[in-house]
Design a protein around this motif. Structure first.
Motif, PDB file in Angstrom:
ATOM      1  N   GLY A 139       0.706  -1.252   0.124  1.00  0.00           N
ATOM      2  CA  GLY A 139       0.116   0.075   0.023  1.00  0.00           C
ATOM      3  C   GLY A 139       0.858   1.221   0.118  1.00  0.00           C
ATOM      4  O   GLY A 139       0.219   2.413   0.110  1.00  0.00           O
ATOM      5  N   ASN A 140       2.135   1.175  -0.188  1.00  0.00           N
ATOM      6  CA  ASN A 140       3.117   2.272  -0.073  1.00  0.00           C
ATOM      7  C   ASN A 140       2.907   2.814  -1.473  1.00  0.00           C
ATOM      8  O   ASN A 140       2.861   2.314  -2.520  1.00  0.00           O
ATOM      9  CB  ASN A 140       4.397   1.883   0.097  1.00  0.00           C
ATOM     10  CG  ASN A 140       4.547   1.530   1.529  1.00  0.00           C
ATOM     11  OD1 ASN A 140       4.053   2.166   2.480  1.00  0.00           O
ATOM     12  ND2 ASN A 140       5.548   0.385   1.550  1.00  0.00           N
ATOM     13  N   LEU A 141       2.944   4.265  -1.544  1.00  0.00           N
ATOM     14  CA  LEU A 141       2.760   5.050  -2.745  1.00  0.00           C
ATOM     15  C   LEU A 141       4.119   5.312  -3.128  1.00  0.00           C
ATOM     16  O   LEU A 141       5.183   5.635  -2.628  1.00  0.00           O
ATOM     17  CB  LEU A 141       2.243   6.508  -2.652  1.00  0.00           C
ATOM     18  CG  LEU A 141       0.808   6.468  -2.556  1.00  0.00           C
ATOM     19  CD1 LEU A 141       0.410   7.885  -2.588  1.00  0.00           C
ATOM     20  CD2 LEU A 141       0.197   5.932  -3.843  1.00  0.00           C
ATOM     21  N   HIS A 142       4.566   4.976  -4.396  1.00  0.00           N
ATOM     22  CA  HIS A 142       5.866   5.321  -5.034  1.00  0.00           C
ATOM     23  C   HIS A 142       5.876   6.099  -6.458  1.00  0.00           C
ATOM     24  O   HIS A 142       5.055   6.359  -7.016  1.00  0.00           O
ATOM     25  CB  HIS A 142       6.432   3.987  -5.639  1.00  0.00           C
ATOM     26  CG  HIS A 142       6.583   2.898  -4.779  1.00  0.00           C
ATOM     27  ND1 HIS A 142       8.011   2.361  -4.371  1.00  0.00           N
ATOM     28  CD2 HIS A 142       5.788   1.997  -3.949  1.00  0.00           C
ATOM     29  CE1 HIS A 142       7.947   1.361  -3.540  1.00  0.00           C
ATOM     30  NE2 HIS A 142       6.703   1.176  -3.416  1.00  0.00           N
ATOM     31  N   TYR A 143       6.721   7.153  -6.235  1.00  0.00           N
ATOM     32  CA  TYR A 143       6.884   8.321  -7.141  1.00  0.00           C
ATOM     33  C   TYR A 143       8.287   7.850  -7.783  1.00  0.00           C
ATOM     34  O   TYR A 143       9.216   8.135  -7.514  1.00  0.00           O
ATOM     35  CB  TYR A 143       6.693   9.626  -6.710  1.00  0.00           C
ATOM     36  CG  TYR A 143       5.503   9.885  -6.231  1.00  0.00           C
ATOM     37  CD1 TYR A 143       4.583  10.519  -6.708  1.00  0.00           C
ATOM     38  CD2 TYR A 143       5.230   9.536  -4.697  1.00  0.00           C
ATOM     39  CE1 TYR A 143       3.091  10.753  -6.091  1.00  0.00           C
ATOM     40  CE2 TYR A 143       4.012   9.917  -4.111  1.00  0.00           C
ATOM     41  CZ  TYR A 143       3.021  10.497  -4.793  1.00  0.00           C
ATOM     42  OH  TYR A 143       1.814  10.941  -4.336  1.00  0.00           O
ATOM     43  N   TYR A 144       8.263   7.595  -9.123  1.00  0.00           N
ATOM     44  CA  TYR A 144       9.435   7.385  -9.735  1.00  0.00           C
ATOM     45  C   TYR A 144       9.490   8.183 -11.034  1.00  0.00           C
ATOM     46  O   TYR A 144       8.548   8.365 -11.593  1.00  0.00           O
ATOM     47  CB  TYR A 144       9.658   5.880 -10.478  1.00  0.00           C
ATOM     48  CG  TYR A 144       9.951   4.670  -9.356  1.00  0.00           C
ATOM     49  CD1 TYR A 144       9.296   4.767  -8.051  1.00  0.00           C
ATOM     50  CD2 TYR A 144      11.044   3.833  -9.643  1.00  0.00           C
ATOM     51  CE1 TYR A 144       9.647   3.833  -7.250  1.00  0.00           C
ATOM     52  CE2 TYR A 144      11.366   2.952  -8.675  1.00  0.00           C
ATOM     53  CZ  TYR A 144      10.986   2.866  -7.438  1.00  0.00           C
ATOM     54  OH  TYR A 144      11.345   2.118  -6.443  1.00  0.00           O
ATOM     55  N   TYR A 145      10.743   8.705 -11.466  1.00  0.00           N
ATOM     56  CA  TYR A 145      10.807   9.780 -12.326  1.00  0.00           C
ATOM     57  C   TYR A 145      12.141   9.356 -13.115  1.00  0.00           C
ATOM     58  O   TYR A 145      12.976   8.739 -12.866  1.00  0.00           O
ATOM     59  CB  TYR A 145      11.295  10.997 -11.677  1.00  0.00           C
ATOM     60  CG  TYR A 145      10.388  11.347 -10.671  1.00  0.00           C
ATOM     61  CD1 TYR A 145       9.398  12.680 -11.128  1.00  0.00           C
ATOM     62  CD2 TYR A 145      10.341  11.179  -9.510  1.00  0.00           C
ATOM     63  CE1 TYR A 145       8.740  12.928 -10.227  1.00  0.00           C
ATOM     64  CE2 TYR A 145       9.344  11.739  -8.464  1.00  0.00           C
ATOM     65  CZ  TYR A 145       8.472  12.411  -9.205  1.00  0.00           C
ATOM     66  OH  TYR A 145       7.512  12.935  -8.129  1.00  0.00           O
ATOM     67  N   TYR A 146      11.468   9.401 -14.558  1.00  0.00           N
ATOM     68  CA  TYR A 146      12.546   8.832 -15.708  1.00  0.00           C
ATOM     69  C   TYR A 146      12.651   9.928 -16.676  1.00  0.00           C
ATOM     70  O   TYR A 146      11.905  10.612 -17.019  1.00  0.00           O
ATOM     71  CB  TYR A 146      11.620   7.522 -16.362  1.00  0.00           C
ATOM     72  CG  TYR A 146      11.436   6.407 -15.451  1.00  0.00           C
ATOM     73  CD1 TYR A 146      12.573   5.378 -15.420  1.00  0.00           C
ATOM     74  CD2 TYR A 146      10.572   6.209 -14.632  1.00  0.00           C
ATOM     75  CE1 TYR A 146      12.589   4.176 -14.569  1.00  0.00           C
ATOM     76  CE2 TYR A 146      10.151   5.091 -13.885  1.00  0.00           C
ATOM     77  CZ  TYR A 146      11.090   4.165 -13.814  1.00  0.00           C
ATOM     78  OH  TYR A 146      11.214   2.999 -12.798  1.00  0.00           O
ATOM     79  N   THR A 157      10.702   8.542  -4.903  1.00  0.00           N
ATOM     80  CA  THR A 157      10.046   8.929  -3.536  1.00  0.00           C
ATOM     81  C   THR A 157       9.034   7.682  -3.183  1.00  0.00           C
ATOM     82  O   THR A 157       8.064   7.531  -3.980  1.00  0.00           O
ATOM     83  CB  THR A 157       9.215  10.327  -3.743  1.00  0.00           C
ATOM     84  OG1 THR A 157      10.142  11.372  -4.262  1.00  0.00           O
ATOM     85  CG2 THR A 157       8.842  10.881  -2.345  1.00  0.00           C
ATOM     86  N   ILE A 158       9.317   7.533  -1.898  1.00  0.00           N
ATOM     87  CA  ILE A 158       8.028   6.398  -1.527  1.00  0.00           C
ATOM     88  C   ILE A 158       7.600   7.085  -0.221  1.00  0.00           C
ATOM     89  O   ILE A 158       8.309   7.682   0.828  1.00  0.00           O
ATOM     90  CB  ILE A 158       8.897   5.079  -1.131  1.00  0.00           C
ATOM     91  CG1 ILE A 158       9.627   4.705  -2.283  1.00  0.00           C
ATOM     92  CG2 ILE A 158       8.188   4.007  -0.504  1.00  0.00           C
ATOM     93  CD1 ILE A 158      10.656   3.411  -1.892  1.00  0.00           C
ATOM     94  N   LYS A 159       6.085   6.826  -0.178  1.00  0.00           N
ATOM     95  CA  LYS A 159       5.552   7.414   1.158  1.00  0.00           C
ATOM     96  C   LYS A 159       4.466   6.413   1.372  1.00  0.00           C
ATOM     97  O   LYS A 159       3.868   5.761   0.795  1.00  0.00           O
ATOM     98  CB  LYS A 159       4.408   8.728   0.566  1.00  0.00           C
ATOM     99  CG  LYS A 159       5.300   9.629   0.005  1.00  0.00           C
ATOM    100  CD  LYS A 159       4.644  10.902  -0.200  1.00  0.00           C
ATOM    101  CE  LYS A 159       5.406  12.096  -0.783  1.00  0.00           C
ATOM    102  NZ  LYS A 159       4.798  13.407  -1.032  1.00  0.00           N
ATOM    103  N   GLY A 160       4.592   6.199   2.597  1.00  0.00           N
ATOM    104  CA  GLY A 160       3.892   4.909   3.505  1.00  0.00           C
ATOM    105  C   GLY A 160       2.559   5.541   3.559  1.00  0.00           C
ATOM    106  O   GLY A 160       2.031   6.789   3.710  1.00  0.00           O
TER     107      GLY A 160
END
Length: 161
Positions: A139-146, A157-160
């Motif tokens: 359920g963690n949100l991940h923000y990946y930038y490419y 960036t990972i947000k629990g």
């Protein structure tokens, strides 16, 4: 007791009204930004049709418009929120970069996301990028930038939850 129920009911209605008003303002702001960006993309960027619009909020706010020019070539325009003499519209052929599908496949292969929430184009430090937001199995949100051109991962960036 009756006054207490009426007071609580009024407060709940006020909160619901505030939430609805906030959502409507956000939708209006995005629609206004989209109309502005599409107009600029067609007038100054040479687009004849528009297929996608992204509103990116990073260090700076960018409207990103994807469409075709008069030769039918897909183009991407990154339009800064504050368009003045110190800022410029950045234009690239869509074929110069990684496609949305390629980026999604890259994320699926490397991270096995539970759910991909969004994939959008953006701009950081004058460098075009893809932002992918997804949830993992915990359920963690991940923000990946490419990087738009190379597909190289730029930051995470990972947000629990």
């Amino acid at each position: 007791m009756k006054k207490w129920v009426i007071t609580v009911s009024i407060l709940i209605l006020l909160m619901i009204g505030y939430v609805i008003a906030s959502i409507l303002v956000g939708i209006h702001d995005k629609k206004t930004a989209e109309e502005r960006a599409v107009s600029i993309a067609m007038d100054e960027g040479g687009l004849k049709s528009v297929s996608d619009f992204y509103l990116y909020h990073g260090k700076e706010v960018y409207s990103v418009v994807v469409g075709k020019d008069d030769k039918g070539i897909s183009q991407v325009l990154w339009i800064p929120e504050k368009l003045d003499k110190n800022s410029t519209i950045i234009k690239k052929k869509y074929s110069e970069g990684k496609s949305e599908k390629e980026i999604i496949n890259l994320v699926k292969q490397n991270y096995n996301p539970e759910e991909i929430i969004s994939v959008k184009l953006g701009m950081e430090n004058k460098s075009a990028l893809w932002e992918v937001t997804f949830k993992d199995a915990k359920g963690n949100l991940h923000y990946y930038y490419y990087d738009f051109v190379t597909g190289d991962k730029r930051k995470t960036t990972i947000k629990g939850i």
